[in-house]
Write a protein that holds these residues in place. Structure first.
Motif, PDB file in Angstrom:
ATOM      1  N   GLY A 126       0.804  -1.218   0.000  1.00 63.17           N
ATOM      2  CA  GLY A 126       0.000   0.000   0.000  1.00 63.17           C
ATOM      3  C   GLY A 126       0.831   1.259   0.000  1.00 63.17           C
ATOM      4  N   ASP A 127       2.163   1.120   0.279  1.00 56.66           N
ATOM      5  CA  ASP A 127       3.017   2.298   0.215  1.00 56.66           C
ATOM      6  C   ASP A 127       3.155   2.761  -1.230  1.00 56.66           C
ATOM      7  OD1 ASP A 127       3.328   2.123   2.884  1.00 56.66           O
ATOM      8  OD2 ASP A 127       5.452   1.539   2.881  1.00 56.66           O
ATOM      9  N   ALA A 128       3.554   3.986  -1.373  1.00 62.97           N
ATOM     10  CA  ALA A 128       3.723   4.542  -2.717  1.00 62.97           C
ATOM     11  C   ALA A 128       4.750   3.716  -3.486  1.00 62.97           C
ATOM     12  CB  ALA A 128       4.188   6.003  -2.624  1.00 62.97           C
ATOM     13  N   GLU A 129       4.490   3.536  -4.782  1.00 59.47           N
ATOM     14  CA  GLU A 129       5.380   2.737  -5.615  1.00 59.47           C
ATOM     15  C   GLU A 129       6.776   3.341  -5.620  1.00 59.47           C
ATOM     16  OE1 GLU A 129       5.643   0.990 -10.173  1.00 59.47           O
ATOM     17  OE2 GLU A 129       3.878   2.110  -9.493  1.00 59.47           O
ATOM     18  N   GLY A 130       7.749   2.488  -5.503  1.00 58.05           N
ATOM     19  CA  GLY A 130       9.122   2.973  -5.465  1.00 58.05           C
ATOM     20  C   GLY A 130       9.592   3.325  -4.073  1.00 58.05           C
ATOM     21  N   GLY A 131       8.837   2.901  -3.039  1.00 55.90           N
ATOM     22  CA  GLY A 131       9.251   3.174  -1.675  1.00 55.90           C
ATOM     23  C   GLY A 131      10.604   2.564  -1.384  1.00 55.90           C
ATOM     24  N   GLU A 132      11.421   3.255  -0.613  1.00 55.80           N
ATOM     25  CA  GLU A 132      12.780   2.814  -0.358  1.00 55.80           C
ATOM     26  C   GLU A 132      12.812   1.708   0.685  1.00 55.80           C
ATOM     27  OE1 GLU A 132      15.229   6.055   0.717  1.00 55.80           O
ATOM     28  OE2 GLU A 132      15.033   7.101  -1.208  1.00 55.80           O
ATOM     29  N   THR A 133      13.784   0.801   0.516  1.00 53.18           N
ATOM     30  CA  THR A 133      14.025  -0.237   1.504  1.00 53.18           C
ATOM     31  C   THR A 133      14.792   0.369   2.676  1.00 53.18           C
ATOM     32  OG1 THR A 133      14.084  -1.987  -0.168  1.00 53.18           O
ATOM     33  CG2 THR A 133      15.132  -2.452   1.943  1.00 53.18           C
ATOM     34  N   VAL A 134      14.334   0.115   3.871  1.00 50.00           N
ATOM     35  CA  VAL A 134      14.951   0.684   5.064  1.00 50.00           C
ATOM     36  C   VAL A 134      15.898  -0.337   5.675  1.00 50.00           C
ATOM     37  CG1 VAL A 134      14.532   1.659   7.353  1.00 50.00           C
ATOM     38  CG2 VAL A 134      12.914   2.095   5.488  1.00 50.00           C
ATOM     39  N   GLN A 135      17.110   0.104   6.002  1.00 52.33           N
ATOM     40  CA  GLN A 135      18.069  -0.759   6.663  1.00 52.33           C
ATOM     41  C   GLN A 135      18.063  -0.490   8.161  1.00 52.33           C
ATOM     42  OE1 GLN A 135      22.040  -0.879   5.139  1.00 52.33           O
ATOM     43  NE2 GLN A 135      21.459  -2.076   3.361  1.00 52.33           N
ATOM     44  N   LEU A 136      17.905  -1.547   8.936  1.00 44.42           N
ATOM     45  CA  LEU A 136      17.857  -1.439  10.386  1.00 44.42           C
ATOM     46  C   LEU A 136      18.994  -2.254  10.986  1.00 44.42           C
ATOM     47  CD1 LEU A 136      14.019  -2.040  10.882  1.00 44.42           C
ATOM     48  CD2 LEU A 136      15.194   0.163  10.779  1.00 44.42           C
ATOM     49  N   LEU A 137      19.496  -1.791  12.115  1.00 41.69           N
ATOM     50  CA  LEU A 137      20.520  -2.530  12.847  1.00 41.69           C
ATOM     51  C   LEU A 137      19.826  -3.467  13.831  1.00 41.69           C
ATOM     52  CD1 LEU A 137      23.431  -3.071  13.814  1.00 41.69           C
ATOM     53  CD2 LEU A 137      23.161  -1.138  15.378  1.00 41.69           C
ATOM     54  N   PRO A 138      19.951  -4.776  13.650  1.00 40.01           N
ATOM     55  CA  PRO A 138      19.296  -5.709  14.578  1.00 40.01           C
ATOM     56  C   PRO A 138      20.074  -5.828  15.887  1.00 40.01           C
ATOM     57  CG  PRO A 138      20.486  -6.942  12.913  1.00 40.01           C
ATOM     58  CD  PRO A 138      20.642  -5.485  12.553  1.00 40.01           C
ATOM     59  N   MET A 139      19.365  -5.793  16.985  1.00 43.76           N
ATOM     60  CA  MET A 139      19.948  -5.985  18.306  1.00 43.76           C
ATOM     61  C   MET A 139      19.194  -7.125  18.984  1.00 43.76           C
ATOM     62  SD  MET A 139      20.623  -2.098  19.658  1.00 43.76           S
ATOM     63  CE  MET A 139      21.844  -1.034  18.871  1.00 43.76           C
ATOM     64  N   TYR A 140      19.935  -8.058  19.505  1.00 42.97           N
ATOM     65  CA  TYR A 140      19.356  -9.302  20.007  1.00 42.97           C
ATOM     66  C   TYR A 140      19.422  -9.391  21.522  1.00 42.97           C
ATOM     67  CZ  TYR A 140      19.653 -10.982  15.163  1.00 42.97           C
ATOM     68  OH  TYR A 140      19.514 -11.128  13.807  1.00 42.97           O
ATOM     69  N   PHE A 141      18.337  -9.889  22.115  1.00 43.58           N
ATOM     70  CA  PHE A 141      18.357 -10.220  23.535  1.00 43.58           C
ATOM     71  C   PHE A 141      18.982 -11.605  23.746  1.00 43.58           C
ATOM     72  CE2 PHE A 141      14.884  -7.071  23.564  1.00 43.58           C
ATOM     73  CZ  PHE A 141      15.353  -6.238  24.563  1.00 43.58           C
ATOM     74  N   SER A 142      19.026 -12.410  22.697  1.00 47.66           N
ATOM     75  CA  SER A 142      19.577 -13.758  22.785  1.00 47.66           C
ATOM     76  C   SER A 142      20.875 -13.837  22.003  1.00 47.66           C
ATOM     77  CB  SER A 142      18.581 -14.791  22.241  1.00 47.66           C
ATOM     78  OG  SER A 142      19.204 -16.059  22.082  1.00 47.66           O
ATOM     79  N   LEU A 143      21.967 -14.146  22.681  1.00 51.41           N
ATOM     80  CA  LEU A 143      23.260 -14.322  22.015  1.00 51.41           C
ATOM     81  C   LEU A 143      23.203 -15.487  21.034  1.00 51.41           C
ATOM     82  CD1 LEU A 143      26.273 -13.663  21.726  1.00 51.41           C
ATOM     83  CD2 LEU A 143      26.708 -15.101  23.732  1.00 51.41           C
ATOM     84  N   GLN A 144      22.517 -16.564  21.406  1.00 50.82           N
ATOM     85  CA  GLN A 144      22.410 -17.731  20.536  1.00 50.82           C
ATOM     86  C   GLN A 144      21.669 -17.389  19.248  1.00 50.82           C
ATOM     87  OE1 GLN A 144      19.963 -20.958  21.976  1.00 50.82           O
ATOM     88  NE2 GLN A 144      21.103 -22.491  20.808  1.00 50.82           N
ATOM     89  N   ASN A 145      20.590 -16.611  19.348  1.00 48.31           N
ATOM     90  CA  ASN A 145      19.848 -16.213  18.156  1.00 48.31           C
ATOM     91  C   ASN A 145      20.726 -15.394  17.216  1.00 48.31           C
ATOM     92  OD1 ASN A 145      16.571 -15.672  19.719  1.00 48.31           O
ATOM     93  ND2 ASN A 145      17.578 -17.541  19.028  1.00 48.31           N
ATOM     94  N   MET A 146      21.497 -14.461  17.778  1.00 45.74           N
ATOM     95  CA  MET A 146      22.339 -13.605  16.949  1.00 45.74           C
ATOM     96  C   MET A 146      23.400 -14.424  16.229  1.00 45.74           C
ATOM     97  SD  MET A 146      24.866 -10.464  18.032  1.00 45.74           S
ATOM     98  CE  MET A 146      26.071 -11.648  18.688  1.00 45.74           C
ATOM     99  N   VAL A 147      24.097 -15.284  16.970  1.00 51.99           N
ATOM    100  CA  VAL A 147      25.143 -16.103  16.369  1.00 51.99           C
ATOM    101  C   VAL A 147      24.553 -17.054  15.330  1.00 51.99           C
ATOM    102  CG1 VAL A 147      26.881 -17.876  16.818  1.00 51.99           C
ATOM    103  CG2 VAL A 147      26.640 -15.936  18.378  1.00 51.99           C
ATOM    104  N   GLY A 148      23.391 -17.635  15.626  1.00 51.12           N
ATOM    105  CA  GLY A 148      22.750 -18.543  14.684  1.00 51.12           C
ATOM    106  C   GLY A 148      22.354 -17.847  13.392  1.00 51.12           C
ATOM    107  N   THR A 149      21.832 -16.611  13.509  1.00 45.36           N
ATOM    108  CA  THR A 149      21.453 -15.851  12.317  1.00 45.36           C
ATOM    109  C   THR A 149      22.675 -15.535  11.466  1.00 45.36           C
ATOM    110  OG1 THR A 149      19.577 -14.857  13.492  1.00 45.36           O
ATOM    111  CG2 THR A 149      20.325 -13.747  11.496  1.00 45.36           C
TER     112      THR A 149
END
Length: 226
Positions: A126-149
């Motif tokens: 529904g966003d306007a055509e050509g909407g930009e992709t946003v880059q986010l910095l992921p921060m994890y509460f789980s060390l295992q999840n971060m390392v696994g990703t």
């Protein structure tokens, strides 16, 4: 529950933002009404209720070890080696006794991140055509999840085989404070990832990509081997 079989415990889920500002950061003299679960009574009004935010003990230990691990041991692990039983016991003892932070079992919440990681959030439908992709910095509460990703991405992209992860660590209180002040890094443009069982899908409409820049050098967080 094992020591209080007659206690009818109930689990409730709340937004971390609401808990943080409305409960954890509330005035200690604020009146609170206490009621037994399932009770129809009026309850008791009291003050000075202490609330505790409790991290997973595995992540707490992981944070302590990141802060106290010798650089030589860190390089050995990153190279795919393993510690001897004696070295592992020494590392655990050092983490338990010499960690400068995360000494308490509550209200010190470690947040883990890798400097090169970004999550691409696609434009919503529904966003306007050509909407930009946003880059986010992921921060994890789980060390295992971060390392696994990170490991999952590395196994899928042959061009990323030489990228060494710069693991960083912050306290949740530090992160919230930085979100509310001027900074060269927009800490509001991050994505907090809650702990999830390994193998389950991550946040929808996002994909993880490594980057060459290292904004963490300005963050004041602690890194592996420091």
């Amino acid at each position: 529950k094992g020591s209080n079989e007659d206690m009818d415990l109930k689990i409730a889920a709340f937004s971390l933002g609401k808990i943080w500002f409305n409960v954890l950061s509330a005035d200690k003299d604020q009146e609170v009404k206490l009621k037994l679960p399932g009770s129809d009574g009026e309850g008791e009004v009291t003050k000075g209720v202490e609330y505790r935010l409790v991290p997973d003990t595995r992540d707490l230990m992981g944070a302590r070890m990141l802060l106290t691990m010798d650089p030589a041991d860190g390089e050995k692990l990153k190279a795919g080696g393993s510690l001897t039983a004696e070295d592992a016991q020494a590392a655990i003892k050092k983490a338990m006794t010499e960690s400068p932070k995360f000494k308490d079992t509550f209200n010190e919440i470690p947040v883990f991140m890798i400097a090169q990681m970004r999550m691409q959030k696609q434009p919503a439908e529904g966003d306007a055509e050509g909407g930009e992709t946003v880059q986010l910095l992921p921060m994890y509460f789980s060390l295992q999840n971060m390392v696994g990703t990170w490991q999952q991405f590395m196994s899928q992209d042959p061009n990323a085989s030489g990228v060494e992860p710069a693991i960083n660590l912050m306290d949740l209180h530090e992160l919230v404070a930085k979100m509310q002040e001027e900074s060269e890094i927009d800490f509001r443009n991050v994505l907090l990832i809650p702990p999830v069982p390994m193998g389950q899908a991550g946040p929808e409409s996002t994909s993880t990509v490594p980057t060459d820049d290292d904004p963490m050098s300005q963050m004041g967080g602690d890194t592996l081997g420091d």
